[in-house]
Enzyme design. Structure first.
Site, mmCIF file in Angstrom:
data_model
loop_
_atom_site.group_PDB
_atom_site.id
_atom_site.type_symbol
_atom_site.label_atom_id
_atom_site.label_comp_id
_atom_site.label_asym_id
_atom_site.label_seq_id
_atom_site.Cartn_x
_atom_site.Cartn_y
_atom_site.Cartn_z
ATOM 1 N N THR A 1 71.630 40.449 12.330
ATOM 2 C CA THR A 1 71.169 40.165 10.969
ATOM 3 C C THR A 1 71.288 41.431 10.123
ATOM 4 O OG1 THR A 1 69.671 38.440 11.707
ATOM 5 C CG2 THR A 1 69.129 39.487 9.611
ATOM 6 N N SER B 1 73.205 43.485 6.420
ATOM 7 C CA SER B 1 74.454 43.573 5.652
ATOM 8 C C SER B 1 75.637 43.971 6.534
ATOM 9 C CB SER B 1 74.280 44.570 4.499
ATOM 10 O OG SER B 1 73.915 45.838 4.999
ATOM 11 N N ASP C 1 75.008 43.803 16.409
ATOM 12 C CA ASP C 1 73.944 43.848 15.412
ATOM 13 C C ASP C 1 73.923 45.216 14.729
ATOM 14 O OD1 ASP C 1 71.726 43.139 13.914
ATOM 15 O OD2 ASP C 1 70.465 42.626 15.625
ATOM 16 N N ALA D 1 71.566 48.371 12.714
ATOM 17 C CA ALA D 1 70.333 49.098 13.030
ATOM 18 C C ALA D 1 69.916 49.892 11.805
ATOM 19 C CB ALA D 1 70.553 50.042 14.211
ATOM 20 N N GLU E 1 65.935 39.274 17.017
ATOM 21 C CA GLU E 1 66.981 40.243 17.402
ATOM 22 C C GLU E 1 66.701 40.807 18.791
ATOM 23 O OE1 GLU E 1 68.387 41.950 13.049
ATOM 24 O OE2 GLU E 1 66.684 42.864 14.026
HETATM 25 C C1 5RP Z 1 67.341 43.332 10.488
HETATM 26 C C2 5RP Z 1 67.858 44.587 11.098
HETATM 27 C C3 5RP Z 1 69.147 45.109 10.572
HETATM 28 O O1 5RP Z 1 70.048 45.163 11.623
HETATM 29 C C4 5RP Z 1 68.919 46.460 10.027
HETATM 30 O O2 5RP Z 1 67.938 46.358 9.009
HETATM 31 C C5 5RP Z 1 70.212 47.059 9.458
HETATM 32 O O3 5RP Z 1 70.612 46.319 8.343
HETATM 33 P P1 5RP Z 1 71.848 46.754 7.460
HETATM 34 O O4 5RP Z 1 73.067 46.520 8.270
HETATM 35 O O5 5RP Z 1 71.754 45.861 6.253
HETATM 36 O O6 5RP Z 1 71.660 48.204 7.087
HETATM 37 O O7 5RP Z 1 67.291 45.158 11.975
HETATM 38 O O8 5RP Z 1 66.100 42.998 11.020
#
Ligand code: 5RP
Length: 242
Positions: free
Chosen positions: A39, A41, A95, A97, A117
């Protein structure tokens, strides 16, 4: 036209870096794999790329999304989904982070999906983190640590969380995400963000947080990530075994 050519290129340098990390992760995906879809961007670029690759020969892929947002994105791309309970084990979860250190320890949950997650990562043989290289830190904790809590008496839980932080040598505000209009997770819980600045012993902190009644899960992912792909202005850095 190849599937890569069908993917839109983002406008900004940082978004392009996130997409590059996602596309490198896609190179590790083979037909017939069972995947966890992250989850956020950066994970979004992976899901978009997977959708494109599925129209170009990749087959037999079944996925478990880690949030309702990712479920919706995957469904719109006709990516086959199944419940984790049915698949039981997954080959790879990809995923993003919020932070990661040299030992591939992570802070996650900035997007509020940490519980699903972590459940999905725990059921995966591999977890590949994709991120721009600004997420790499020497010491975890500059990003506020998300802690997901049950709604019942959440103020009491927050006070107990503050106690657990103090007992492990940390200080800093413990703030309900969303304030007067609290953010509600896909699981129907609240999130408290803990402004710790630095976490010197993530394992001890993780244990202390889990001992607080009312804490559903915390955003420290310790021992889950097996590899990371970090995109920077000089190209890609790969850590661990892809
Ligand atoms: C969601 C998360 C996302 O992986 C984390 O916030 C990174 O998000 P982004 O790729 O938008 O920087 O842990 O719960």
């Amino acid at each position: 036209m190849s599937w890569q050519d069908r993917i839109l290129q983002p406008d900004t340098a940082v978004e392009q870096m996130k997409q590059k990390a996602a596309l490198r992760a896609l190179e590790t995906i083979e037909s017939g794999m069972k995947l966890g879809l992250g989850t956020g961007s950066t994970a979004r670029y992976f899901v978009d790329g997977l959708g494109a690759k599925l129209t170009d020969g990749l087959s037999g892929i079944v996925c478990v999304p880690t949030s309702e947002a990712t479920r919706e994105q995957a469904e719109n791309l006709n990516i086959k989904l199944a419940p984790l309970d049915e698949l039981q084990r997954l080959d790879i979860t990809v995923d993003g982070a919020d932070e990661l250190d040299d030992a591939l320890r992570l802070i996650k949950g900035g997007g509020g999906a940490l519980l699903r997650e972590k459940i999905v990562a725990a059921a995966s043989d591999k977890m590949i983190v994709i991120a721009d290289d600004t997420k790499k830190v020497a010491v975890l904790g500059a990003f506020d640590l998300p802690v997901e809590v049950n709604m019942f008496a959440h103020g009491a839980t927050a006070r107990a969380i503050a106690g657990a932080l103090k007992a492990t040598g940390h200080s800093g505000a413990v703030k309900l995400r969303g304030g007067d209009t609290p953010f509600i997770t896909d699981g129907g819980h609240y999130i408290y963000d803990c402004a710790l600045k630095a976490i010197n012993d993530p394992e001890a902190l993780a244990q202390a947080l889990l001992s607080v009644p009312g804490v559903v899960e915390h955003g420290l992912f310790l021992g889950y990530a097996t590899a990371a792909i970090l995109a920077g202005t000089d190209g890609l850095e790969e850590v661990g075994n892809l």
